[in-house]
Design a protein around this motif. Sequence first.
Motif, PDB file in Angstrom:
ATOM      1  N   THR A 213       8.595  21.018  57.947  1.00  0.00           N
ATOM      2  CA  THR A 213       9.527  21.992  57.372  1.00  0.00           C
ATOM      3  C   THR A 213       9.024  22.516  56.032  1.00  0.00           C
ATOM      4  OG1 THR A 213      10.810  20.247  56.249  1.00  0.00           O
ATOM      5  CG2 THR A 213      11.535  20.911  58.459  1.00  0.00           C
TER       6      THR A 213
ATOM      7  N   GLU B 172      10.902  24.087  52.645  1.00  0.00           N
ATOM      8  CA  GLU B 172      12.185  24.341  52.005  1.00  0.00           C
ATOM      9  C   GLU B 172      11.978  24.984  50.636  1.00  0.00           C
ATOM     10  OE1 GLU B 172      13.777  20.408  49.952  1.00  0.00           O
ATOM     11  OE2 GLU B 172      12.934  19.955  51.942  1.00  0.00           O
TER      12      GLU B 172
ATOM     13  N   ARG C  26      13.856  25.846  46.673  1.00  0.00           N
ATOM     14  CA  ARG C  26      14.915  25.542  45.705  1.00  0.00           C
ATOM     15  C   ARG C  26      14.696  26.352  44.435  1.00  0.00           C
ATOM     16  NH1 ARG C  26      17.052  19.891  46.825  1.00  0.00           N
ATOM     17  NH2 ARG C  26      16.025  19.215  48.747  1.00  0.00           N
TER      18      ARG C  26
ATOM     19  N   HIS D  13      20.705  22.160  59.291  1.00  0.00           N
ATOM     20  CA  HIS D  13      20.233  22.887  58.127  1.00  0.00           C
ATOM     21  C   HIS D  13      21.255  22.696  57.005  1.00  0.00           C
ATOM     22  CE1 HIS D  13      17.307  24.592  60.752  1.00  0.00           C
ATOM     23  NE2 HIS D  13      18.087  25.509  61.296  1.00  0.00           N
TER      24      HIS D  13
ATOM     25  N   PHE E  17      17.818  25.710  49.989  1.00  0.00           N
ATOM     26  CA  PHE E  17      18.004  25.699  51.432  1.00  0.00           C
ATOM     27  C   PHE E  17      17.025  24.708  52.027  1.00  0.00           C
ATOM     28  CE2 PHE E  17      17.114  27.080  55.790  1.00  0.00           C
ATOM     29  CZ  PHE E  17      18.401  27.075  56.301  1.00  0.00           C
ATOM     30  N   VAL E  18      17.549  23.774  52.839  1.00  0.00           N
ATOM     31  CA  VAL E  18      16.743  22.713  53.436  1.00  0.00           C
ATOM     32  C   VAL E  18      16.863  22.818  54.951  1.00  0.00           C
ATOM     33  CG1 VAL E  18      16.315  20.235  53.544  1.00  0.00           C
ATOM     34  CG2 VAL E  18      17.219  21.248  51.440  1.00  0.00           C
ATOM     35  N   PRO E  19      15.825  23.313  55.627  1.00  0.00           N
ATOM     36  CA  PRO E  19      15.898  23.408  57.091  1.00  0.00           C
ATOM     37  C   PRO E  19      15.792  22.032  57.739  1.00  0.00           C
ATOM     38  CG  PRO E  19      13.728  24.053  56.328  1.00  0.00           C
ATOM     39  CD  PRO E  19      14.552  23.815  55.096  1.00  0.00           C
ATOM     40  N   SER E  20      16.424  21.878  58.870  1.00  0.00           N
ATOM     41  CA  SER E  20      16.351  20.614  59.598  1.00  0.00           C
ATOM     42  C   SER E  20      15.023  20.507  60.334  1.00  0.00           C
ATOM     43  CB  SER E  20      17.498  20.506  60.596  1.00  0.00           C
ATOM     44  OG  SER E  20      17.323  19.384  61.438  1.00  0.00           O
TER      45      SER E  20
END
Length: 477
Positions: free
Chosen positions: A335, A337, A339, A376, A358-361
């Motif tokens: 992933t 991400e 910030r 997410h 935003f932190v994608p799974s």
Amino acid sequence: MRTSEQSSVLGALALAAALLAAPAALASPFDVYGSGARSAAMAGAQAASAEGPAAVYDNVAELARARTGIRLGAFATLGQAQILLKERPAGYDIPDLGGNGPALPTDQTRRERSDTLEVAPLYGVVIGAVTDFGGTRTRGGAVVMLPTNGLLSMQTHFADERERAFSNQLHFELVGERLRRPVIEAGVGRQITERLHFGIGGTYLPGARATTEAFVRDPADQSDVGLNADIQTTNAWGILAGATLKLPADVRLGLVYRGSVAFAIKGGNEVQVRGASSGEDTRQAIDWVPTFTPASLRLGLAWEPGDLLVTADARYTFWSGYRDTHGQQAGFDDTLEGRLGAQWQSSADTRLRAGLGFVPSPVPAQTGRTNYVDNHRALASLGAEHRFDIWQREVVAAWYVQAHHLLYRTTDKGALGSYPDCGPGVEALCDELPDDTRDPRTGQPYPEAQGLQTGNPGFPGFSSGGWLGAVGFELHY
């Protein structure tokens, strides 16, 4: 294997789990919420502008610029996240074939299939310190996070149909109870030139190697079992490395590498039944991985033209190497991400902070056999710090609040023309009672075995979502 031996193995496994209670996290709490009040208030965007002991986690090179002293903090997490199971259609239950079927009959399931309606909170304290070793160019630091609602915890679960024999639920893979474990990190940062800083350190996790021996005196009486255990602790270290470079126009560049680290429990169970020869002893391997934090790379920028500081981080995490609690490759995706953080010096004694991320799974669509659950996450944070004097010594008090929205996600198990038999390496939704299962009296296939029979808790589908939050307070002196 005889029924008595199966029960003995389960008893030995249960004892090993009790004796080896250990951290049950598949990610560090710092990975989710931040490593200190400043980091948490700025959504973790600290790779090019970390401060204090938290720099050990955020960018160990920034220790070279950190203020010496001690930091004490406390925090609490809360939230409401749910996994809701879709209604199970009729016609897929596993029949009772009188012990002739390979799967547990549906009517012998210990627990009802049920939703997961909450995530466990986490309360903890954070202790950190920075020292200059009596010099000006090199500084060392350490940061420790200790949960206060139970220092150590361990949970394992199966991500497929096997979990029906245990909780018969689905579990959040990367948040909740699996964040309750201590964090211990230390490092050294050095100023190489006026513009360049470099640092190196380590993050520590314990481990264990265990052998459990069981002697069954009477196969007909499972309460009369003798048990011994040989447990040895092991150590695991993950490497930390970082660098920062001061650029023109009030810009700083940061680069961070964090190596993978796992808490692993390896060993086995040996079960002897009175009356059986030594060659009939049951041996079963243990390979649990309650904690696995994958390697990651972070690139950060910080711009500080005056009273305003703006930070941005990009983090690439190598989730493709992730192993679940039973040590199996989970097939996750790497992933990327992002910030953003900001800090404003609103007065001589006060700094205000905010952040977004935003932190994608890493978990792909779970349309097949497995039921790894993750979402997410969109996050926002606020905080501030205030400076004042106590007994002619400057003290800094900082606070933060942080919220994560788990974006709603729904999963439907894919419909297939035919379903493979369950077994090692099978990834599709599988048939627990093979169509060719035969009646030993007639030699003919059971009519009840035709088509798909499954007790998979995630069948025919599920949805997940909710929110998480954290609040914290910190003192520096």
